[in-house]
Scaffold this motif. Structure first.
Motif, short mmCIF file in Angstrom:
data_model
loop_
_atom_site.label_atom_id
_atom_site.label_comp_id
_atom_site.label_asym_id
_atom_site.label_seq_id
_atom_site.Cartn_x
_atom_site.Cartn_y
_atom_site.Cartn_z
N THR B 39 0.82 -1.22 0.00
CA THR B 39 0.00 0.00 0.00
C THR B 39 0.85 1.26 0.00
O THR B 39 0.44 2.31 -0.50
N PHE B 40 2.07 1.15 0.57
CA PHE B 40 2.98 2.29 0.56
C PHE B 40 3.18 2.83 -0.86
O PHE B 40 3.27 4.04 -1.06
N PHE B 41 3.22 1.92 -1.83
CA PHE B 41 3.52 2.33 -3.20
C PHE B 41 2.35 3.10 -3.84
O PHE B 41 2.55 3.82 -4.82
N SER B 42 1.14 2.96 -3.29
CA SER B 42 0.05 3.86 -3.67
C SER B 42 0.10 5.13 -2.83
O SER B 42 -0.08 6.24 -3.34
N ALA B 43 0.37 4.96 -1.53
CA ALA B 43 0.34 6.10 -0.60
C ALA B 43 1.36 7.17 -1.00
O ALA B 43 1.08 8.37 -0.87
N ILE B 44 2.51 6.76 -1.50
CA ILE B 44 3.56 7.73 -1.86
C ILE B 44 3.09 8.63 -3.01
O ILE B 44 3.45 9.80 -3.07
N TRP B 45 2.24 8.09 -3.90
CA TRP B 45 1.74 8.89 -5.02
C TRP B 45 0.75 9.95 -4.55
O TRP B 45 0.50 10.93 -5.26
N GLN B 55 -6.13 10.31 -3.54
CA GLN B 55 -6.58 11.27 -2.52
C GLN B 55 -7.70 10.69 -1.65
O GLN B 55 -8.28 11.41 -0.83
N SER B 56 -8.03 9.41 -1.83
CA SER B 56 -9.09 8.81 -1.02
C SER B 56 -8.61 8.64 0.43
O SER B 56 -7.41 8.52 0.70
N ALA B 57 -9.58 8.64 1.35
CA ALA B 57 -9.24 8.63 2.78
C ALA B 57 -8.36 7.45 3.20
O ALA B 57 -7.39 7.64 3.94
N PRO B 58 -8.63 6.21 2.74
CA PRO B 58 -7.79 5.11 3.21
C PRO B 58 -6.32 5.25 2.81
O PRO B 58 -5.43 4.81 3.54
N ILE B 59 -6.08 5.88 1.65
CA ILE B 59 -4.70 6.04 1.18
C ILE B 59 -4.03 7.19 1.92
O ILE B 59 -2.93 7.04 2.47
#
Lengths: 144, 153
Positions: B39-45, B55-59
């Motif tokens: 998930t980090f690899f989505s969160a960093i974007w 920009q969704s809340a879980p990310i």
């Protein structure tokens, strides 16, 4: 003491990552050849890595919420909300194709770079690109 | 049989796995979080892309701790080297690392996790869904790795 909970939580999170990354390096999982030699049935070590990590956490995930009502520096013990569907199965197949081709998964890509294996920067770039493509695709699904 | 199955011995795998497990256990006991990595690899974007998914809340809500956790993973690899332990260079060609990384990165995010999220956290939570995903990606990867070797790619 004046150190607040969020600071302690961040420190514990960093320590968790360090232990995890050190373990990946020690288990030789940061070397793609080690993973590939498991997938090609030459060395079954990866099963021991997975087995010992899972066994320890079977106990921890079960015991911790019984030992305390809340984590040391947090509010609740989280569970992994996940239900399988067609989309996630396709994701699993794609992950398997990529992993079987290169022998690198997200954790070892990070730990391997820390260990100085700069070749893994290419794999890290690939994973980042894949996650970007997924997010942009998922954003379009959401608009539709 | 046992010797053939583990030509490099068993110790580094068992001890390494315990350290990995200890990291995930420390995160859970201290913060209550399940420490999958992908998930980090989505969160960093989420720091650079305005796309709705990023920009969704879980990310967005998890991006800070995931950044700290991932920094720890890099430092853990660095600690290993600092202690003078051996690292062998890889001979896997760059195109395989790039293509394999991209496909697995997309797949891990679509599938809701990777070897750490489903493989360790999910299985240790006795999640049936995670176990099925692990079986799926493990059997796929085994087939792909055998085919790649057989074709000499």
């Amino acid at each position: 003491m004046s150190i607040n909970q969020p600071t302690l939580a961040s420190f514990a999170t960093l320590l968790s990552g360090v232990l995890f990354g050190f373990g990946l390096a020690l288990a030789t999982m940061i070397r793609p050849e080690s993973v590939l030699s498991f997938l090609q049935f030459d060395d079954f070590g990866l099963l021991l890595v997975l087995g010992s990590a899972v066994t320890l956490n079977l106990a921890v995930f079960w015991l911790a919420p019984r030992w305390r009502t809340r984590p040391l520096f947090g509010d609740t013990f989280q569970t992994r909300p996940f239900s399988i569907d067609r989309r996630s199965l396709v994701g699993g197949i794609l992950f398997g194709i990529g992993w079987g081709l290169c022998g690198v998964c997200p954790g070892p890509a990070l730990a391997g770079i820390g260990a100085g294996s700069m070749d893994l920067l290419v794999a890290l770039g690939g994973i980042l690109a894949g996650a970007l493509a997924h997010g942009l695709w998922a954003s379009r699904q959401r608009d539709a | 049989m046992l010797i053939n199955a583990f030509p490099h011995g068993m110790q580094q795998y068992l001890v390494g796995g315990l350290f990995i497990g200890l990291g995930i256990a420390t995160l859970f006991v201290s913060t209550g979080r399940m420490g999958g990595v992908s998930t980090f690899f989505s969160a960093i974007w989420s720091y650079v892309s305005s796309a709705p998914y990023f920009q969704s809340a879980p990310i967005v809500s998890g991006r800070r701790w995931r950044l700290v956790y991932s920094t720890g993973l890099v430092l853990g690899g660095a600690l290993y080297v600092a202690l003078g332990l051996p690292v062998e260079a890889t001979h896997v060609p760059a195109w395989k690392l790039a293509v394999g990384g991209a496909i697995s990165g997309f797949g891990a995010r679509l599938g809701g996790g990777c070897t750490s999220g489903h493989g360790i956290c999910g299985m240790a939570s006795l999640s049936v869904g995670s176990m099925l995903i692990v079986l799926t990606f493990l059997s796929t990867a085994i087939v792909v790795a055998h085919v790649v070797r057989a074709l000499g790619i």
